[in-house]
Design a protein around this motif. Structure first.
Motif, PDB file in Angstrom:
ATOM      1  N   GLU A 541       0.834  -1.213   0.000  1.00 50.35           N
ATOM      2  CA  GLU A 541       0.000   0.000   0.000  1.00 50.35           C
ATOM      3  C   GLU A 541       0.866   1.260   0.000  1.00 50.35           C
ATOM      4  OE1 GLU A 541      -0.501  -2.629   2.006  1.00 50.35           O
ATOM      5  OE2 GLU A 541      -2.275  -3.342   0.894  1.00 50.35           O
ATOM      6  N   GLU A 542       1.964   1.228   0.795  1.00 47.37           N
ATOM      7  CA  GLU A 542       2.873   2.386   0.845  1.00 47.37           C
ATOM      8  C   GLU A 542       3.535   2.600  -0.514  1.00 47.37           C
ATOM      9  OE1 GLU A 542       4.357   2.329   5.509  1.00 47.37           O
ATOM     10  OE2 GLU A 542       5.294   0.969   4.070  1.00 47.37           O
ATOM     11  N   TYR A 543       3.900   1.482  -1.169  1.00 46.95           N
ATOM     12  CA  TYR A 543       4.502   1.594  -2.509  1.00 46.95           C
ATOM     13  C   TYR A 543       3.497   2.214  -3.487  1.00 46.95           C
ATOM     14  CZ  TYR A 543       5.714   0.179  -7.245  1.00 46.95           C
ATOM     15  OH  TYR A 543       5.940   0.191  -8.604  1.00 46.95           O
ATOM     16  N   LEU A 544       2.238   1.772  -3.426  1.00 50.80           N
ATOM     17  CA  LEU A 544       1.227   2.289  -4.355  1.00 50.80           C
ATOM     18  C   LEU A 544       1.015   3.788  -4.182  1.00 50.80           C
ATOM     19  CD1 LEU A 544      -1.490  -0.553  -4.387  1.00 50.80           C
ATOM     20  CD2 LEU A 544       0.068   0.091  -6.236  1.00 50.80           C
ATOM     21  N   ARG A 545       1.031   4.261  -2.917  1.00 53.22           N
ATOM     22  CA  ARG A 545       0.877   5.701  -2.670  1.00 53.22           C
ATOM     23  C   ARG A 545       2.053   6.477  -3.266  1.00 53.22           C
ATOM     24  NH1 ARG A 545      -1.256   4.024   2.357  1.00 53.22           N
ATOM     25  NH2 ARG A 545       0.750   4.295   3.421  1.00 53.22           N
ATOM     26  N   ALA A 546       3.260   5.935  -3.049  1.00 51.56           N
ATOM     27  CA  ALA A 546       4.462   6.584  -3.605  1.00 51.56           C
ATOM     28  C   ALA A 546       4.398   6.571  -5.133  1.00 51.56           C
ATOM     29  CB  ALA A 546       5.722   5.877  -3.118  1.00 51.56           C
ATOM     30  N   TYR A 547       3.906   5.471  -5.679  1.00 50.67           N
ATOM     31  CA  TYR A 547       3.842   5.345  -7.144  1.00 50.67           C
ATOM     32  C   TYR A 547       2.870   6.361  -7.738  1.00 50.67           C
ATOM     33  CZ  TYR A 547       3.047   3.425 -11.795  1.00 50.67           C
ATOM     34  OH  TYR A 547       2.919   3.274 -13.163  1.00 50.67           O
ATOM     35  N   GLU A 548       1.733   6.575  -7.087  1.00 50.33           N
ATOM     36  CA  GLU A 548       0.755   7.550  -7.594  1.00 50.33           C
ATOM     37  C   GLU A 548       1.366   8.942  -7.682  1.00 50.33           C
ATOM     38  OE1 GLU A 548      -3.032   7.551  -5.573  1.00 50.33           O
ATOM     39  OE2 GLU A 548      -3.127   5.371  -5.650  1.00 50.33           O
ATOM     40  N   ASP A 549       2.090   9.351  -6.632  1.00 52.79           N
ATOM     41  CA  ASP A 549       2.746  10.671  -6.630  1.00 52.79           C
ATOM     42  C   ASP A 549       3.790  10.766  -7.739  1.00 52.79           C
ATOM     43  OD1 ASP A 549       1.215  11.334  -4.472  1.00 52.79           O
ATOM     44  OD2 ASP A 549       2.804  10.994  -2.974  1.00 52.79           O
ATOM     45  N   GLU A 550       4.626   9.727  -7.840  1.00 45.92           N
ATOM     46  CA  GLU A 550       5.707   9.735  -8.830  1.00 45.92           C
ATOM     47  C   GLU A 550       5.137   9.691 -10.251  1.00 45.92           C
ATOM     48  OE1 GLU A 550       8.792  10.322  -8.470  1.00 45.92           O
ATOM     49  OE2 GLU A 550       8.841  10.290  -6.284  1.00 45.92           O
ATOM     50  N   TYR A 551       4.025   8.985 -10.418  1.00 47.21           N
ATOM     51  CA  TYR A 551       3.421   8.864 -11.750  1.00 47.21           C
ATOM     52  C   TYR A 551       2.921  10.219 -12.253  1.00 47.21           C
ATOM     53  CZ  TYR A 551       0.696   7.003 -15.650  1.00 47.21           C
ATOM     54  OH  TYR A 551       0.198   6.758 -16.904  1.00 47.21           O
ATOM     55  N   LYS A 552       2.339  11.000 -11.331  1.00 48.11           N
ATOM     56  CA  LYS A 552       1.842  12.338 -11.714  1.00 48.11           C
ATOM     57  C   LYS A 552       3.011  13.232 -12.147  1.00 48.11           C
ATOM     58  CE  LYS A 552      -2.177  12.199  -8.670  1.00 48.11           C
ATOM     59  NZ  LYS A 552      -2.656  12.523  -7.309  1.00 48.11           N
ATOM     60  N   LYS A 553       4.099  13.188 -11.359  1.00 47.26           N
ATOM     61  CA  LYS A 553       5.276  13.996 -11.714  1.00 47.26           C
ATOM     62  C   LYS A 553       5.855  13.538 -13.055  1.00 47.26           C
ATOM     63  CE  LYS A 553       6.712  14.608  -6.893  1.00 47.26           C
ATOM     64  NZ  LYS A 553       7.718  14.180  -5.909  1.00 47.26           N
ATOM     65  N   TRP A 554       5.864  12.216 -13.237  1.00 44.78           N
ATOM     66  CA  TRP A 554       6.463  11.653 -14.451  1.00 44.78           C
ATOM     67  C   TRP A 554       5.702  12.079 -15.701  1.00 44.78           C
ATOM     68  CZ3 TRP A 554       4.039   8.007 -17.745  1.00 44.78           C
ATOM     69  CH2 TRP A 554       4.842   7.572 -18.801  1.00 44.78           C
ATOM     70  N   GLN A 555       4.381  12.187 -15.621  1.00 46.58           N
ATOM     71  CA  GLN A 555       3.594  12.579 -16.799  1.00 46.58           C
ATOM     72  C   GLN A 555       4.025  13.945 -17.338  1.00 46.58           C
ATOM     73  OE1 GLN A 555      -0.365  11.808 -15.085  1.00 46.58           O
ATOM     74  NE2 GLN A 555      -0.748  10.478 -16.839  1.00 46.58           N
ATOM     75  N   ASP A 556       4.300  14.886 -16.433  1.00 44.36           N
ATOM     76  CA  ASP A 556       4.777  16.213 -16.861  1.00 44.36           C
ATOM     77  C   ASP A 556       6.157  16.089 -17.508  1.00 44.36           C
ATOM     78  OD1 ASP A 556       2.496  17.329 -15.843  1.00 44.36           O
ATOM     79  OD2 ASP A 556       3.381  17.803 -13.881  1.00 44.36           O
ATOM     80  N   GLU A 557       7.051  15.310 -16.852  1.00 45.21           N
ATOM     81  CA  GLU A 557       8.404  15.115 -17.384  1.00 45.21           C
ATOM     82  C   GLU A 557       8.350  14.467 -18.774  1.00 45.21           C
ATOM     83  OE1 GLU A 557      11.713  15.483 -15.891  1.00 45.21           O
ATOM     84  OE2 GLU A 557      10.587  16.933 -14.698  1.00 45.21           O
ATOM     85  N   TYR A 558       7.455  13.502 -18.921  1.00 48.16           N
ATOM     86  CA  TYR A 558       7.318  12.773 -20.188  1.00 48.16           C
ATOM     87  C   TYR A 558       6.987  13.728 -21.332  1.00 48.16           C
ATOM     88  CZ  TYR A 558       5.149   9.758 -23.727  1.00 48.16           C
ATOM     89  OH  TYR A 558       4.809   9.146 -24.908  1.00 48.16           O
ATOM     90  N   GLU A 559       6.026  14.623 -21.094  1.00 49.26           N
ATOM     91  CA  GLU A 559       5.619  15.571 -22.131  1.00 49.26           C
ATOM     92  C   GLU A 559       6.758  16.525 -22.497  1.00 49.26           C
ATOM     93  OE1 GLU A 559       2.988  15.457 -23.946  1.00 49.26           O
ATOM     94  OE2 GLU A 559       2.136  13.774 -22.820  1.00 49.26           O
ATOM     95  N   LYS A 560       7.524  16.956 -21.474  1.00 50.59           N
ATOM     96  CA  LYS A 560       8.636  17.882 -21.727  1.00 50.59           C
ATOM     97  C   LYS A 560       9.711  17.212 -22.606  1.00 50.59           C
ATOM     98  CE  LYS A 560       8.154  20.498 -17.409  1.00 50.59           C
ATOM     99  NZ  LYS A 560       8.683  20.642 -16.051  1.00 50.59           N
ATOM    100  N   VAL A 561      10.071  15.966 -22.249  1.00 47.11           N
ATOM    101  CA  VAL A 561      11.103  15.250 -23.017  1.00 47.11           C
ATOM    102  C   VAL A 561      10.595  14.955 -24.433  1.00 47.11           C
ATOM    103  CG1 VAL A 561      12.477  13.115 -23.164  1.00 47.11           C
ATOM    104  CG2 VAL A 561      12.185  14.256 -20.967  1.00 47.11           C
ATOM    105  N   LYS A 562       9.313  14.670 -24.545  1.00 49.31           N
ATOM    106  CA  LYS A 562       8.717  14.397 -25.854  1.00 49.31           C
ATOM    107  C   LYS A 562       8.861  15.615 -26.768  1.00 49.31           C
ATOM    108  CE  LYS A 562       4.595  12.039 -27.542  1.00 49.31           C
ATOM    109  NZ  LYS A 562       3.230  11.588 -27.225  1.00 49.31           N
ATOM    110  N   GLU A 563       8.612  16.802 -26.198  1.00 44.08           N
ATOM    111  CA  GLU A 563       8.731  18.048 -26.970  1.00 44.08           C
ATOM    112  C   GLU A 563      10.179  18.300 -27.406  1.00 44.08           C
ATOM    113  OE1 GLU A 563       7.077  21.184 -24.606  1.00 44.08           O
ATOM    114  OE2 GLU A 563       5.134  20.182 -24.461  1.00 44.08           O
TER     115      GLU A 563
END
Length: 916
Positions: A541-563
């Motif tokens: 459960e602790e891993y899943l909470r950490a993953y949700e936070d990291e996933y949100k941050k990663w989506q922004d990073e993904y779009e920036k690198v894509k550009e």
């Protein structure tokens, strides 16, 4: 060519036809998806049990494909939250059909293989999923275990540090993950065991080989070897190493660029000739005489270098020159913890525990002034080519197999099916740029990387050696460019470095990217970041909470690198094989992401230098090219590709040539191992003894027929002596005249019955079980010892037959004929020696007799990867519990002297081995 064009026009390409044949099955799987959605967890396990029962009753695995694949897809969706794409299901169908699937990097091959592994595990014969290293084997097992368990099948892993019991448990699972080395070594070790219970594997039914091109092509030439210690000649390597600097290389003719021809009487200046392409060294006539003078001056030999006792010095000098001239530190090997460790030229990883053969490793150790490990003797060996051909059904997956489709088909009878990507590839592959020399190339490379670093675009730089990666790292450090280096010296952090290689501003230098097994996601890897943030002790459960936070941050990073254009892959040199270049390129542009790839070359690169780099350099100088100015043209790309194709073709010929010779050994190895197994399982080995004695007598009496009177007398005298020596049987005087008459058959029967009665008397006295155990040990000891000698004999024969080509003879044919001659002689020798031993052995009842004798296990080292699977446990072939009181089996053979070579074949003195 015309026929291919016509077929393609009307029916589409081969790849299109392959896919068209699979689509109806895919539609059936998709039609079952709604059915699988309705199943409960208990239903999944029940269906698996039903499938297994139906298979046992005679149904084919093909009958279960739609349901089994739909269940595997649904289990993955429920457990991992990932629904395999249609292209992944197509890939799994290809695996099930026993072919190779080519899927681009990042298309999810690990998940793709689950459906095929699950379906084939229903046969109950076991499925082997083969990976390139322990990390991937363990990672893939843990990753897919919940899916398999949900489906109701068991999964195990084979790792290098496991003991025999753990291995046996893993092999008894429905699906077993492990490395190619572990599967191969376990096969060899199983065929060195002293009882069937100690064997770990249970057969070779179906294998899925990950990175199949790396394992079956790149590593195919290197055999797996289990070896034991031999005579100690380490001091000679040190002695010769000190003398190497007195030798000089033969100079080429500056006009022709060729070495002088001694046969035609041209003057030779120098001692040795180097062949860079095949890494060989040969000595000239004057060179041999120079070596002789050096050795005589040092007092290392007496007489001529070509005397039998001195001839081996040529071998020491050959390996020493190879070590100094052709093998380089931080390119071919590294020195770590006082050991020379080989670097895999294909993956850039250290090959733990593996050693160069034929004394080359010792020569390198002498060159580097470190302790030389003692030379080993081969106890068992197999090549990957022949090991994987033992499977009833073989399949594989990789990102790059199509360029080697011909080799896969010719050697392994495997077809390659190319599966399209789930989303179109958006990567831009640019033309190669070629610079005049290496310095110009490195300068341009650093500028290009620094430019991308300023923009924030992630860069993955592929180098061909550790030395090159460290040189580039130093140059980038001077420029102030932060970066990570991934090579054999720090591959423990491999997964972490690769996981972050797609992050914004990330610069990663990697020594070869084949088989890394970790996805490069643009913007970084949220799973790895979540694991790092949650910590190793975190709950799910602790891993899943950490993953949700990291996933949100990663989506922004993904779009920036894509550009920014996605991952930029830069190659610093072209590899001999196009496949390795394609593997590097394939790291960019996963799942439809944007990307870019480019190769920076120089005319000093090995491939360019070996294929006309010098002439191109002269041409570029003549046309007045400016320093630092590159050339870039599609024609150059084509010429480089042609050079690579030439090398690939040459390497294919080498591998094919090796296989032709190894096929002879493979046939003999299979027979020996089958015989060994049947002896382990046989509860009445005395019957084999009787058959051997009868065969011997048949041959002996056949030899007595024909010939002159004098010749017959000589044969009879020899036959009498043989009977006495082998079976302690003395021919009666009245029987001798009958040997060459119509009564010969009755004499033969009389001899056989007498020897048989003698043996049966011993069986009655010692007990059938004890005699059987005694015979089993004698057979195994004889087989194992003779097999060691046979391996060395074949190796010597292989070297010798090459000379026969001068006599207009085919070396391979000569090798086959003589190889089988010495093999059959060895088998006859083993059979007759054990029959003789049984006839000569004395069973005595004695109050002081011991209750048995200990069998010493042969100890060995696995070469190609380090193993800890050889333990010296004692095993009694004539156990006290089953042996009658006061009975001992005693051999009436000569006693082994304490300083004699040990009969077990270890190469040690008897007092230091079994007589300890």
């Amino acid at each position: 060519m015309l026929a291919d064009t016509i077929i393609k026009f009307f029916f589409g390409s081969q790849h299109e036809r392959d896919l068209k044949a699979l689509l109806p099955i895919l539609h059936k799987i998709n039609a079952k998806e709604a059915w699988a959605l309705r199943l409960s967890e208990a239903d999944f396990k029940q269906k698996t049990a039903d499938f297994k029962e139906r298979f046992q009753k005679g149904e084919s695995l093909d009958d279960f494909v739609p349901e089994a694949f739909a269940m595997a897809r649904e289990a993955a969706r429920r457990i991992l939250g990932e629904r395999p794409y249609d292209v992944q299901m197509l890939g799994s169908l290809v695996l099930h059909s026993g072919r190779i699937v080519e899927m681009k990097t990042g298309e999810g091959k690990t998940l793709m293989s689950v459906a095929a592994a699950y379906l084939n595990s229903l046969s109950g014969k076991g499925v082997h999923v083969v990976t390139v290293n322990d990390y991937l084997a363990e990672r893939d097992t843990e990753w897919m275990r919940p899916v398999y368990e949900y489906l109701g099948v068991s999964v195990g892993t084979i790792l290098s540090n496991m003991d025999n019991d753990a291995r046996k448990i893993a092999y008894n699972c429905d699906i077993t993950y492990g490395t190619n080395n572990e599967f191969g070594f376990d096969y060899l070790r199983d065929n060195m065991q002293l009882s069937l219970d100690e064997k770990t594997q249970r057969g070779f039914s179906f294998a899925i080989v990950d990175e199949i091109d790396s394992i079956l092509i790149d590593e195919a030439r290197t055999p797996l070897i289990i070896s034991g210690s031999a005579e100690d000649d380490t001091q000679r390597y040190f002695e010769v190493d000190k003398l190497i600097n007195q030798l000089t290389e033969v100079q080429k003719n500056p006009e022709t660029g060729e070495y002088p021809n001694e046969v035609e009487g041209e003057e030779v200046i120098g001692d040795y000739i180097i062949d860079e392409k095949s890494k060989r060294v040969s000595f000239s006539g004057p060179g041999m005489l120079h070596i002789q003078d050096i050795l005589l001056n040092q007092g290392l030999i007496q007489g001529s270098l070509f005397d039998e006792e001195n001839f081996e010095y040529i071998h020491y000098f050959t390996q020493s020159v190879r070590a100094h001239i052709l093998y380089h530190i931080d390119v071919d090997y590294v020195v770590k913890d006082g050991q020379v460790q080989i670097v895999d030229e294909f993956t850039g990883r250290i090959l733990e525990g593996r050693r160069y053969s034929d004394g080359l490793h010792q020569a390198i150790e002498a060159k580097e002034h470190i302790r030389i490990a003692q030379r080993n003797r081969t106890m068992a060996t197999v090549t990957f080519q022949n090991f994987f051909r033992m499977y009833d059904k073989l399949s594989g997956m990789t990102g790059t197999a199509d360029t080697e489709a011909v080799e896969f088909n010719k050697i392994y009878k495997l077809d390659v099916v190319v599966i399209p990507t789930n989303l179109p590839v958006a990567r831009k592959d640019e033309h190669d740029v070629i610079y005049m020399n290496e310095d110009e190339k490195w300068a341009a490379l650093c500028d290009e990387i620094a430019d991308a670093y300023k923009r924030g675009q992630p860069v993955l730089v592929g180098t061909v050696s550790i030395e090159k990666s460290e040189k580039l790292s130093a140059l980038l450090t001077r420029k102030g460019v932060r970066h990570e280096v991934l090579n054999a010296k720090n591959h423990a952090r491999e997964a972490l470095i690769i996981a972050e290689a797609g992050a914004k501003g990330s610069i990663t230098i990697a020594t070869n990217m084949a088989g890394r097994g970790t996805d490069i996601k643009l913007g970084g890897n949220p799973e790895f970041r979540a694991k790092k943030r949650a910590g190793t002790e975190a709950t799910h459960e602790e891993y899943l909470r950490a993953y949700e936070d990291e996933y949100k941050k990663w989506q922004d990073e993904y779009e920036k690198v894509k550009e920014l254009g996605g991952l930029y892959v830069i190659g610093t040199e072209r590899h001999e094989s196009r496949r390795i270049d394609n593997q590097l390129r394939g790291r960019s542009g996963r799942q439809g992401d944007p990307g870019r790839s480019k190769f920076f070359l120089s005319l000093d690169d090995d491939l360019m230098r070996l294929f006309g780099g010098e002439s191109l350099k002269r041409f570029m100088s003549k046309v007045g090219m400016e320093p630092g100015e590159p050339i870039e043209h599609p024609w150059l790309n084509k010429s480089i590709e042609k050079a690579q194709t030439k090398v690939e073709s040459r390497n294919f010929d080498i591998r094919k040539h090796l296989l032709e010779y190894d096929d002879v050994l493979n046939e003999q190895r299979s027979f020996i191992y089958e015989q060994r197994d049947s002896i382990l399982a046989d509860s009445n080995l005395s019957e084999r003894i009787y058959v051997t004695i009868l065969e011997y007598l048949d041959e002996g009496f056949a030899d007595l027929k024909g010939g002159s009177k004098k010749e017959k007398e000589e044969v009879i005298t020899a036959f009498q002596a043989e009977l006495k020596r082998l079976f302690n049987y003395t021919l009666d005087a009245e029987d001798i005249p009958l040997l060459d008459s119509k009564e010969a058959e009755s004499v033969k029967t009389k001899i056989f019955e007498a020897i048989k009665a003698n043996i049966e008397e011993k069986i009655a006295l010692a007990g059938a079980e004890n005699i059987n155990m005694f015979l089993r040990y004698q057979y195994l000891q004889a087989i194992d010892k003779k097999w060691l000698d046979h391996l060395e004999n074949l190796e010597s024969l292989r070297e010798a037959v090459y000379l026969r080509s001068y006599g207009q003879k085919n070396p391979l044919t000569e090798y086959k004929l003589e190889g089988f001659d010495i093999f059959y002689s060895m088998l006859d020798e083993i059979r007759l020696s054990i029959a003789s031993r049984m006839a000569l052995v004395t069973v005595r009842t004695d109050d002081d007799s011991s209750a048995g004798r200990q069998v010493r296990r042969r100890q060995g080292t696995a070469q190609h990867n380090s193993m800890e699977a050889f333990h010296s446990h004692g095993a009694s072939p004539m156990g006290a519990s089953s042996q009658p009181d006061k009975v001992q089996v005693v051999r009436t053979m000569p006693k082994v002297g304490r300083n004699d070579p040990c009969p077990c074949g270890s190469g040690k003195k008897y007092k230091h081995c079994c007589g300890r």
